[in-house]
Design a protein around this motif. Structure first.
Motif, short mmCIF file in Angstrom:
data_model
loop_
_atom_site.label_atom_id
_atom_site.label_comp_id
_atom_site.label_asym_id
_atom_site.label_seq_id
_atom_site.Cartn_x
_atom_site.Cartn_y
_atom_site.Cartn_z
N THR A 11 37.62 38.21 54.89
CA THR A 11 38.10 36.83 54.95
C THR A 11 38.01 36.21 53.56
O THR A 11 37.32 36.73 52.68
N ILE A 12 38.67 35.06 53.39
CA ILE A 12 38.60 34.39 52.09
C ILE A 12 37.20 33.87 51.81
O ILE A 12 36.84 33.67 50.65
N GLU A 13 36.39 33.69 52.83
CA GLU A 13 35.01 33.26 52.63
C GLU A 13 34.17 34.37 52.00
O GLU A 13 33.12 34.12 51.41
N ASP A 14 34.62 35.62 52.12
CA ASP A 14 33.90 36.75 51.55
C ASP A 14 34.21 36.98 50.08
O ASP A 14 33.54 37.78 49.42
N LEU A 15 35.21 36.29 49.55
CA LEU A 15 35.61 36.49 48.16
C LEU A 15 34.49 36.05 47.21
O LEU A 15 33.65 35.22 47.56
N PRO A 16 34.50 36.56 45.97
CA PRO A 16 33.49 36.15 45.00
C PRO A 16 33.55 34.64 44.74
O PRO A 16 34.61 34.02 44.85
N ASP A 17 32.41 34.07 44.36
CA ASP A 17 32.35 32.64 44.08
C ASP A 17 33.35 32.22 43.00
O ASP A 17 33.91 31.13 43.06
N SER A 18 33.58 33.08 42.02
CA SER A 18 34.51 32.74 40.95
C SER A 18 35.93 32.52 41.48
O SER A 18 36.72 31.80 40.87
N VAL A 19 36.24 33.12 42.59
CA VAL A 19 37.54 32.94 43.23
C VAL A 19 37.48 31.75 44.18
O VAL A 19 38.30 30.84 44.12
N LYS A 20 36.48 31.75 45.06
CA LYS A 20 36.36 30.68 46.07
C LYS A 20 36.22 29.30 45.44
O LYS A 20 36.76 28.33 45.95
N ASP A 21 35.48 29.22 44.33
CA ASP A 21 35.19 27.93 43.73
C ASP A 21 36.33 27.39 42.86
O ASP A 21 36.27 26.23 42.43
N ASN A 22 37.34 28.21 42.60
CA ASN A 22 38.38 27.78 41.68
C ASN A 22 39.79 27.73 42.25
O ASN A 22 40.60 26.94 41.78
N LEU A 23 40.07 28.54 43.23
CA LEU A 23 41.45 28.63 43.72
C LEU A 23 41.66 27.82 45.00
O LEU A 23 40.78 27.77 45.86
N PRO A 24 42.85 27.22 45.14
CA PRO A 24 43.18 26.58 46.41
C PRO A 24 43.30 27.63 47.51
O PRO A 24 43.43 28.83 47.24
N LYS A 25 43.29 27.19 48.75
CA LYS A 25 43.26 28.11 49.89
C LYS A 25 44.40 29.12 49.85
O LYS A 25 44.18 30.32 50.05
N HIS A 26 45.62 28.68 49.63
CA HIS A 26 46.75 29.61 49.63
C HIS A 26 46.59 30.66 48.53
O HIS A 26 46.89 31.85 48.75
N ALA A 27 46.11 30.27 47.38
CA ALA A 27 45.90 31.22 46.29
C ALA A 27 44.80 32.22 46.65
O ALA A 27 44.88 33.40 46.31
N ARG A 28 43.78 31.76 47.36
CA ARG A 28 42.72 32.68 47.83
C ARG A 28 43.28 33.69 48.82
O ARG A 28 42.89 34.86 48.83
N GLU A 29 44.21 33.24 49.66
CA GLU A 29 44.84 34.16 50.62
C GLU A 29 45.66 35.22 49.88
O GLU A 29 45.65 36.40 50.27
N ILE A 30 46.35 34.81 48.83
CA ILE A 30 47.11 35.75 48.01
C ILE A 30 46.15 36.75 47.37
O ILE A 30 46.39 37.96 47.38
N TYR A 31 45.06 36.23 46.82
CA TYR A 31 44.07 37.08 46.16
C TYR A 31 43.52 38.12 47.14
O TYR A 31 43.45 39.30 46.82
N LEU A 32 43.15 37.67 48.31
CA LEU A 32 42.59 38.56 49.33
C LEU A 32 43.56 39.69 49.68
O LEU A 32 43.20 40.87 49.67
#
Length: 76
Positions: free
Chosen positions: A5-26
């Motif tokens: 899930t996007i909640e599992d991503l590293p803090d450097s990603v979670k703390d900086n990217l908007p939700k849609h960008a985190r989904e792309i990253y994941l």
């Protein structure tokens, strides 16, 4: 180590990217994790995880740009 899930991503990603960008990253990270499992498919000495993170950031940068003034990521 693919992320579930996007909640599992590293803090450097979670703390900086908007939700849609985190989904792309994941999605990009998990796809690259599978695609580059063989060391021969990677460049240089890059680890599987390092390669997957690079691919994920590149995918985000295709749709988002980091604003110089605010440092926030905005959709292109």
């Amino acid at each position: 180590m693919p992320y579930e899930t996007i909640e599992d991503l590293p803090d450097s990603v979670k703390d900086n990217l908007p939700k849609h960008a985190r989904e792309i990253y994941l999605a990009a990270f998990n796809n690259a994790w599978d695609q580059y499992s063989d060391p021969e498919d990677r460049r240089g000495d890059a680890s599987r995880e390092e390669t997957a993170h690079k691919v994920a950031w590149a995918a985000v940068k295709n749709e988002y740009v980091k604003e110089k003034e605010s440092g926030k990521w905005k959709k292109k």
